[in-house]
Design an enzyme around this catalytic site. Structure first.
Site, mmCIF file in Angstrom:
data_model
loop_
_atom_site.group_PDB
_atom_site.id
_atom_site.type_symbol
_atom_site.label_atom_id
_atom_site.label_comp_id
_atom_site.label_asym_id
_atom_site.label_seq_id
_atom_site.Cartn_x
_atom_site.Cartn_y
_atom_site.Cartn_z
ATOM 1 N N TYR A 22 0.822 -1.422 -0.041
ATOM 2 C CA TYR A 22 -0.049 0.092 0.145
ATOM 3 C C TYR A 22 0.975 1.485 0.018
ATOM 4 C CZ TYR A 22 -3.634 3.044 1.487
ATOM 5 O OH TYR A 22 -4.676 4.205 1.337
ATOM 6 N N LYS A 38 0.954 4.024 -3.050
ATOM 7 C CA LYS A 38 0.463 5.601 -2.569
ATOM 8 C C LYS A 38 1.651 6.469 -2.983
ATOM 9 C CE LYS A 38 -3.830 4.674 -2.005
ATOM 10 N NZ LYS A 38 -5.044 5.238 -2.787
ATOM 11 N N VAL A 67 -9.242 7.386 8.097
ATOM 12 C CA VAL A 67 -10.442 7.966 7.746
ATOM 13 C C VAL A 67 -11.469 7.090 8.756
ATOM 14 C CG1 VAL A 67 -12.344 8.587 6.399
ATOM 15 C CG2 VAL A 67 -10.087 9.053 5.667
#
Length: 250
Positions: A145, A149, A178
């Site tokens: 990840y 990113k 989030v």
């Protein structure tokens, strides 16, 4: 004046929050998503289509439909992504690594390739890409990840230079943790990978930011709305963090 907004991964989570924010501004919004159930639940105010961002044919069909029906786009948001596996790199499966990079980076490539052609021809437009604070810091146990990113930030920088002379602005949005179901899944996955409790992992996330809390999808959507606005007319090539100020990553 109503703008034409295209968002990938837009039937849930951050993508849906962005879509709803632009609809609230009076804009015309189309989204694609790989999850048929999520697509079926989207408000009729949004054009929602089932399409996997790693499928070149499906993306060509979706984006071609938008181009034909709308005669272009004003704002394109490459948002689709997955969290990928968690764990020490020596324990990760190559197929999981490839899948994570494919959804996050190949999907961005297919979206941006179309957006670049359309927006350049118009001589104006906004291209946004969803990265992450993981694209700014080296988080352990999340190497696929993080690599993906960071790649999104690099793609953003390159496209800002490439498309700027044509009046097209390109920026990346880098959300922190989030709150919501997706973050709950990430916490559970990291807790298992690190042999820690979910409560301890969750506390580690909040303790690592100055505001000591998770951000909300609406806060990230507000950044997208701002970056697409005339108030951001001189902002391009930036990785804009919406994270409560990350201070440490472990």
């Amino acid at each position: 004046m109503s703008r034409r907004v295209v968002i990938t991964g837009g039937a849930s989570g951050l993508g849906l929050a962005m879509a709803e924010a632009f609809v609230a501004m009076g804009d015309q919004v189309a989204v694609c998503d790989a999850d048929p159930a999520a697509v079926a639940s989207v408000s009729p105010a949004i054009l929602a289509v089932v399409a996997d961002v790693t499928d070149e044919v499906a993306m060509s069909d979706f984006l071609g439909r938008i181009e034909a029906d709308w005669d272009g786009a004003d704002i394109v948001i490459s948002n689709a992504g997955i969290g990928g596996p968690a764990g020490p790199i020596e324990d990760l499966d190559f197929a999981d690594w490839q899948r994570c990079l494919s959804v996050n980076l190949d999907g961005a490539f297919l979206t941006c390739r179309w957006a670049a052609r359309v927006l350049k021809a118009q001589g104006a437009g906004v291209l946004l890409l969803t990265s992450s604070v993981s694209g700014l810091f080296g988080f352990p146990w999340r190497t696929p990840y993080v690599a993906a990113k960071w790649g999104i930030v690099g793609l953003t920088k390159a496209l800002a230079s490439e498309l700027g002379p044509y009046g097209v602005r390109v920026n990346a949005i880098c959300p922190g943790a989030v709150e919501g179901p997706r973050m709950d899944r990430v916490i559970a996955m990291e807790a298992q990978a690190q042999s820690r409790s979910e409560a301890d992992v969750r506390k580690g996330f909040t303790d690592g930011v100055a505001l000591r809390r998770f951000v909300t999808a609406d806060e990230v959507a507000a950044m997208a709305v701002f970056l697409a606005s005339p108030g951001a007319a001189s902002i391009s090539g930036q990785a804009m963090a919406v994270d409560g100020h990350t201070e440490r990553t472990t």
